[in-house]
Motif scaffolding. Structure first.
Motif, PDB file in Angstrom:
ATOM      1  N   ALA A   7     -14.395 -18.386  28.251  1.00 16.72           N
ATOM      2  CA  ALA A   7     -14.157 -18.873  27.229  1.00 16.72           C
ATOM      3  C   ALA A   7     -15.431 -19.662  26.455  1.00 16.72           C
ATOM      4  O   ALA A   7     -15.249 -20.519  25.819  1.00 16.72           O
ATOM      5  CB  ALA A   7     -13.072 -20.223  27.451  1.00 16.72           C
ATOM      6  N   CYS A   8     -16.272 -18.523  26.384  1.00 24.90           N
ATOM      7  CA  CYS A   8     -17.289 -18.984  25.625  1.00 24.90           C
ATOM      8  C   CYS A   8     -17.477 -18.956  24.158  1.00 24.90           C
ATOM      9  O   CYS A   8     -18.084 -19.413  23.389  1.00 24.90           O
ATOM     10  CB  CYS A   8     -18.530 -18.237  26.126  1.00 24.90           C
ATOM     11  SG  CYS A   8     -18.444 -16.287  25.653  1.00 24.90           S
TER      12      CYS A   8
ATOM     13  N   CYS B  46     -16.925 -13.426  22.003  1.00 27.34           N
ATOM     14  CA  CYS B  46     -16.219 -12.116  21.306  1.00 27.34           C
ATOM     15  C   CYS B  46     -15.545 -12.660  20.141  1.00 27.34           C
ATOM     16  O   CYS B  46     -15.389 -11.720  19.262  1.00 27.34           O
ATOM     17  CB  CYS B  46     -15.011 -11.699  22.401  1.00 27.34           C
ATOM     18  SG  CYS B  46     -14.042 -13.018  22.948  1.00 27.34           S
TER      19      CYS B  46
ATOM     20  N   CYS C  79     -19.718  -9.730  25.422  1.00 22.79           N
ATOM     21  CA  CYS C  79     -19.350 -10.660  26.478  1.00 22.79           C
ATOM     22  C   CYS C  79     -20.313 -10.970  27.774  1.00 22.79           C
ATOM     23  O   CYS C  79     -20.584  -9.835  28.427  1.00 22.79           O
ATOM     24  CB  CYS C  79     -17.983  -9.982  27.155  1.00 22.79           C
ATOM     25  SG  CYS C  79     -17.373 -11.204  28.287  1.00 22.79           S
ATOM     26  N   PRO C  80     -20.814 -12.167  27.931  1.00 28.58           N
ATOM     27  CA  PRO C  80     -21.679 -12.350  29.023  1.00 28.58           C
ATOM     28  C   PRO C  80     -21.226 -12.242  30.498  1.00 28.58           C
ATOM     29  O   PRO C  80     -21.996 -11.952  31.397  1.00 28.58           O
ATOM     30  CB  PRO C  80     -22.268 -13.673  28.845  1.00 28.58           C
ATOM     31  CG  PRO C  80     -21.054 -14.542  28.039  1.00 28.58           C
ATOM     32  CD  PRO C  80     -20.510 -13.504  27.241  1.00 28.58           C
ATOM     33  N   MET C  81     -19.961 -12.110  30.462  1.00 33.22           N
ATOM     34  CA  MET C  81     -19.205 -12.078  31.799  1.00 33.22           C
ATOM     35  C   MET C  81     -18.586 -10.622  32.254  1.00 33.22           C
ATOM     36  O   MET C  81     -18.163 -10.285  33.320  1.00 33.22           O
ATOM     37  CB  MET C  81     -18.345 -13.067  31.918  1.00 33.22           C
ATOM     38  CG  MET C  81     -18.370 -14.502  31.592  1.00 33.22           C
ATOM     39  SD  MET C  81     -19.812 -15.104  32.729  1.00 33.22           S
ATOM     40  CE  MET C  81     -18.744 -15.273  34.303  1.00 33.22           C
TER      41      MET C  81
HETATM   42  S1  SF4 Z   1     -14.605 -15.646  25.578  1.00 32.57           S
HETATM   43 FE1  SF4 Z   1     -14.860 -13.384  25.149  1.00 32.57          FE
HETATM   44  S2  SF4 Z   1     -16.817 -13.187  25.444  1.00 32.57           S
HETATM   45 FE2  SF4 Z   1     -16.651 -15.222  26.401  1.00 32.57          FE
HETATM   46  S3  SF4 Z   1     -16.406 -14.675  28.396  1.00 32.57           S
HETATM   47 FE3  SF4 Z   1     -14.435 -14.671  27.543  1.00 32.57          FE
HETATM   48  S4  SF4 Z   1     -14.016 -12.619  26.994  1.00 32.57           S
HETATM   49 FE4  SF4 Z   1     -15.922 -12.820  27.237  1.00 32.57          FE
END
Ligand code: SF4
Ligand code: SF4
Length: 305
Positions: free
Chosen positions: A91-92, A95, A71-73
């Motif tokens: 919401a990238c 994960c 997870c980048p955040m």
């Molecule tokens: S979608 Fe998953 S990887 Fe991307 S920011 Fe949200 S929790 Fe982190």
């Protein structure tokens, strides 16, 4: 050459093929993201928010911690199980892509009109052989009306039957814009008392009632199937059922109402870390459903359970 307009993007959270409960025949049901209502009992909570969001399926999780690492955040805290800080998530999808067991799913995918048409066109043979077609559901499809209109137009060009499953909550000019491209409306009626409607759905029902009257006056009564989600203790009360009967009686030409018995979907809310406000977890009794059925039959409606 493909002339499909592709400039417009729609956010869709599911495309279900071979549906048999969302209109006549075999259908492909397209679920739109985003709904202006917040019904306490909503069976598709993943359709309420207008953006992408993560769903976590605990029973699938292998507790490996990979999701937190990618997870980048820093939105996932891992302590034997992952916990998502929703306010940090962008919401990238890193994960869910890295999860080895499909325990995290990013709900919502952007489609161009052409991409969605390709999905729909896969089952044209089934539609033709079963007098089926495509159903637009959600969420509230009218919430993304520009995209919906383009897809409706393409389906019409191809002679595909089109059903719109709607709460009826939209500006009337939006409904008027799409109405000519819709063959069948599945139109929800939930509560007639405005205050109760606001309490349990978050919005007034004035526009919903007005839009239904508009469609009837527009000569579309025969193309409407009313849908009544029967929620114990909330809208199955004698007062609300009588009010429904009285209201529907003022609309000439309506022929059918489907009763949709409530069932508990708290698990879905847990997967999204959303509050499930329902305190009743039982479905309505068969006896109560039959009583309600008779009330609608008394005003000449065909009632489907
Ligand atoms: S979608 Fe998953 S990887 Fe991307 S920011 Fe949200 S929790 Fe982190
Ligand atoms: S990557 Fe998937 S399986 Fe591993 S902890 Fe995260 S959700 Fe569970």
């Amino acid at each position: 050459m493909n002339e499909v307009k592709n400039s417009c993007l729609g956010l869709i959270f599911d495309v279900q093929r071979y549906s048999i409960h969302d209109g006549p025949g075999i259908r492909t049901t397209v679920f739109f993201k985003g709904c202006p209502l917040k019904c306490w009992w909503c069976h598709n909570p993943e359709g309420i928010d207008s953006g992408k969001e993560l769903m976590y399926f605990e029973y699938k999780c292998m507790h490996c911690g990979t999701c937190a690492e990618v997870c980048p955040m820093g939105a996932i805290e891992f302590d034997e199980s992952p916990r998502v800080s929703r306010h940090l998530c962008i919401a990238c999808g890193n994960c869910s892509a890295a999860c080895p067991s499909d325990a995290l799913r990013l709900v919502g995918r952007g489609y161009t009109v052409g991409e969605l048409m390709k999905e729909i066109e896969r089952d044209v043979l089934y539609f033709d052989n079963s007098s089926g077609g495509v159903t637009f559901s959600g969420g509230e499809p009218l919430y993304q009306h520009e995209f919906l209109l383009e897809v409706l137009k393409e389906c019409k060009k191809m002679g595909i039957h089109r059903t719109l499953d709607t709460s009826g909550f939209a500006p009337q000019e939006v409904l008027a814009l799409v109405a000519d491209y819709v063959d069948l409306f599945l139109y929800d009626l939930k509560l007639i008392d405005e205050k109760e409607h606001i309490k349990y759905t978050g919005v007034s029902n004035a526009q919903i009632k007005e839009n239904l009257r508009f469609l009837v006056n527009y000569g579309r009564a025969k193309d409407i199937i009313l849908r009544f989600p029967v929620i114990p203790g909330i809208n199955d009360t004698p007062d609300n059922v009588d009010d429904m009967v009285e209201f529907i009686s003022t609309l000439k030409g309506l022929r059918e109402i489907d009763l949709l018995p409530y069932h508990d979907v708290s698990e879905k809310y847990n997967r999204l870390d959303k509050d499930y406000k329902m305190t009743v977890h039982k479905s309505p009794s068969r006896e109560r459903l039959m009583e309600i059925k008779r009330k609608f039959e008394d005003i000449g409606l065909y009632v489907k359970l």
